[in-house]
Design an enzyme around this catalytic site. Structure first.
Site, PDB file in Angstrom:
ATOM      1  CB  SER A   9      -0.964   0.001   1.187  1.00  0.00           C
ATOM      2  OG  SER A   9      -0.282  -0.173   2.413  1.00  0.00           O
ATOM      3  CG  HIS A  25      -0.921  -5.175   2.031  1.00  0.00           C
ATOM      4  ND1 HIS A  25      -0.181  -5.079   3.187  1.00  0.00           N
ATOM      5  CD2 HIS A  25      -0.928  -3.913   1.506  1.00  0.00           C
ATOM      6  CE1 HIS A  25       0.248  -3.839   3.344  1.00  0.00           C
ATOM      7  NE2 HIS A  25      -0.200  -3.103   2.343  1.00  0.00           N
ATOM      8  CG  HIS A  55       6.025  -9.120   8.633  1.00  0.00           C
ATOM      9  ND1 HIS A  55       7.059  -8.405   8.076  1.00  0.00           N
ATOM     10  CD2 HIS A  55       4.948  -8.296   8.644  1.00  0.00           C
ATOM     11  CE1 HIS A  55       6.623  -7.188   7.773  1.00  0.00           C
ATOM     12  NE2 HIS A  55       5.353  -7.094   8.104  1.00  0.00           N
ATOM     13  NE  ARG A  89       2.715  -3.758  12.930  1.00  0.00           N
ATOM     14  CZ  ARG A  89       2.453  -3.940  11.635  1.00  0.00           C
ATOM     15  NH1 ARG A  89       1.869  -2.973  10.935  1.00  0.00           N
ATOM     16  NH2 ARG A  89       2.766  -5.079  11.043  1.00  0.00           N
ATOM     17  CG  ASP A 149      -2.986  -8.456   9.593  1.00  0.00           C
ATOM     18  OD1 ASP A 149      -3.518  -7.338   9.719  1.00  0.00           O
ATOM     19  OD2 ASP A 149      -2.163  -8.712   8.696  1.00  0.00           O
TER      20      ASP A 149
END
Length: 487
Positions: A284, A314, A363, A372, A418
């Protein structure tokens, strides 16, 4: 309260760049006009004095594997380290939580970082003070109104269109208002960054409420509450979707009612901060950067970036994670058994045997648990420690990495961002999983468009890497091996 008058359009108060910056009455523009000449000179000196220095090499495997880890892009807003995770302007996620201002919460824990504060940090490199955060807050909310033209255009889209399709369309519906596009033919390339600031702040301001309009139109009665411009942008966003400060949990799972009374607002502030920027090479960010390098305006560039974010490898991965987690949860409920590592192991192996990946793990860059993820885990421990789905997520964390390591095919078996976000959103009552990537997009506007502003401020050239076919690649391999044979 608002500390100074704000011009109706930033582009009307931008002074021309001179040796001495005259105050515009706008603290963000004043700071950027101080920084841009300094950064341009640094860029110019580095390119002229060190332009021929070799900093990396390239292998055949990298060419054939998505250019992973190739150092080919310039991005100063954030850097991803394989062992420590993302740093925004040099600060880790944990440091951002400690240092960035949050909403005052007297007698309670420090508030999560405000996205308004994160935006100031990304644009200037400075830790903002309260006045600067208030300026950004009021500036964004002033720009946040969605025109009737755009609302009508969004309402005309099929309700069964994926929310990301609608979100991209919503950004494009706003494009006729682009200052960048309108002034392109009358503004020098070196001054286009000023127009970029105007457009990028408009997009960042409007994106949350384009999203809430889509949410209400797709999943509710189509009526969107008025934007409360006395709130911060995360809380205002939640209200327009029908969520109070504590969300709408079906079964509250908190321990301290006072501490968790505003916890959904707090989670949204955290969510928007930790998802906003991930250096320049992710799909992105790179798509936005690539399109922007052609001098397309921020609306077109960001829409392109969002098309990349919509992909399941993504941004849509957060949707895929929750879907998989709920399948495991439903199977456990159907069997009437407790949450155990054994049943998670069974479901994981079944998924892998079907040739699918276990979403939320691994990842391209990270080789540790995503910080995160850790930030969200700590949040959940504070605000929903008794939630069954949270318990399942914890047990998944204990189980999946060992399974992936045992395959011998996975470089990073640890969870990424995620793996946690969907379960927390689900707890608070935001259960429409197809909408999750839109939330990601709202956040990612902050980072990708901060990069866009600086790319234009530095007047970076159009991107044009070379590509090779099998013949050229084999010739390069033979030439390289011949050179090695002579050594």
């Amino acid at each position: 309260g608002i500390l100074m008058p704000v011009s109706s359009r930033i582009s009307e108060i931008i002074p021309r760049t001179t040796a001495k910056v005259v105050s515009s009455g706008n603290m963000l523009l004043d700071r950027l006009h101080q920084l841009v000449p300094e950064q341009r000179e640094k860029y110019k000196q580095l390119k002229s004095q060190k332009g021929d220095v070799v900093v990396d090499h390239i292998t055949v495997s990298q060419i054939l594997s998505g250019m992973k880890s190739l150092k080919t892009l310039f991005c100063d807003t954030s850097k991803l380290d394989s062992n420590t995770g993302i740093r925004l302007r040099g600060r880790t996620i944990e440091e951002l939580q400690q240092l960035l201002p949050g909403v005052p919460r007297p007698g309670l824990r420090k508030g999560q970082p405000l996205p308004e504060a994160t935006l100031w940090l990304l644009l200037t490199g400075d830790m903002p003070n309260a006045d600067q955060v208030e300026f950004i807050r009021s500036e964004l909310l002033r720009r946040s109104t969605i025109s009737k033209r755009v609302q009508d255009s969004l309402a005309s889209l099929p309700k069964d269109s994926h929310p990301m399709t609608q979100f991209i369309q919503g950004i494009l519906f706003c494009q006729p208002d682009s200052v960048f596009a309108a002034k392109y033919n009358t503004t020098t390339h070196k001054q286009l960054w000023e127009c970029a600031v105007e457009d990028c702040l408009d997009i960042i301001a409007k994106a949350p409420f384009i999203a809430s309009y889509i949410y209400n139109n797709s999943f509710k009665d189509g009526k969107m509450p008025d934007i409360d411009k006395n709130l911060d942008i995360s809380a205002a966003f939640n209200r327009t979707m029908g969520f109070g400060p504590g969300g709408n949990p079906l079964k509250p799972a908190f321990i301290n009612p006072q501490e968790s009374a505003d916890s959904f607002d707090e989670f949204m502030r955290l969510y928007f901060t930790i998802h906003c920027d991930h250096e320049g090479g992710n799909v992105s960010a790179h798509a936005t950067k690539l399109i922007g390098s052609t001098l397309s305006d921020p609306y077109l560039s960001f829409a392109g970036g969002m098309a990349g974010l919509a992909g399941p490898l993504h941004g849509r991965a957060n949707q895929e994670v929750l879907t998989w987690t709920l399948q495991v949860y439903d199977e456990i409920k159907k069997r009437g058994c407790p949450i155990t590592e054994e049943i998670i192991h069974e479901m994981a192996v079944k998924t892998l045997n079907l040739g699918h990946v276990i979403p939320g793990f691994g990842h391209a860059v990270l080789r540790v648990t995503d910080p995160r993820y850790t930030a969200q885990h700590k949040f959940a421990l504070q605000h929903l420690p008794q939630d069954e789905l949270f318990h399942l997520v914890c047990k998944v964390y204990d189980t999946i990495p060992q399974i992936l390591m045992a395959t011998g095919k996975v470089k990073n078996p640890w969870p990424n961002v995620d793996a946690h976000s969907g379960s927390i959103l689900y707890y608070y009552g935001l259960r429409e999983t197809t909408f999750y990537t839109v939330l990601f997009g709202v956040s990612r506007a902050i980072g990708t468009l901060s990069q866009f502003i600086w790319d234009r401020a530095m007047n970076l050239p159009i991107e044009r890497p070379d590509s090779v076919n099998f013949q050229v690649l084999n010739e390069l391999i033979e030439r390289n091996e011949a050179v090695k044979g002579k050594l």
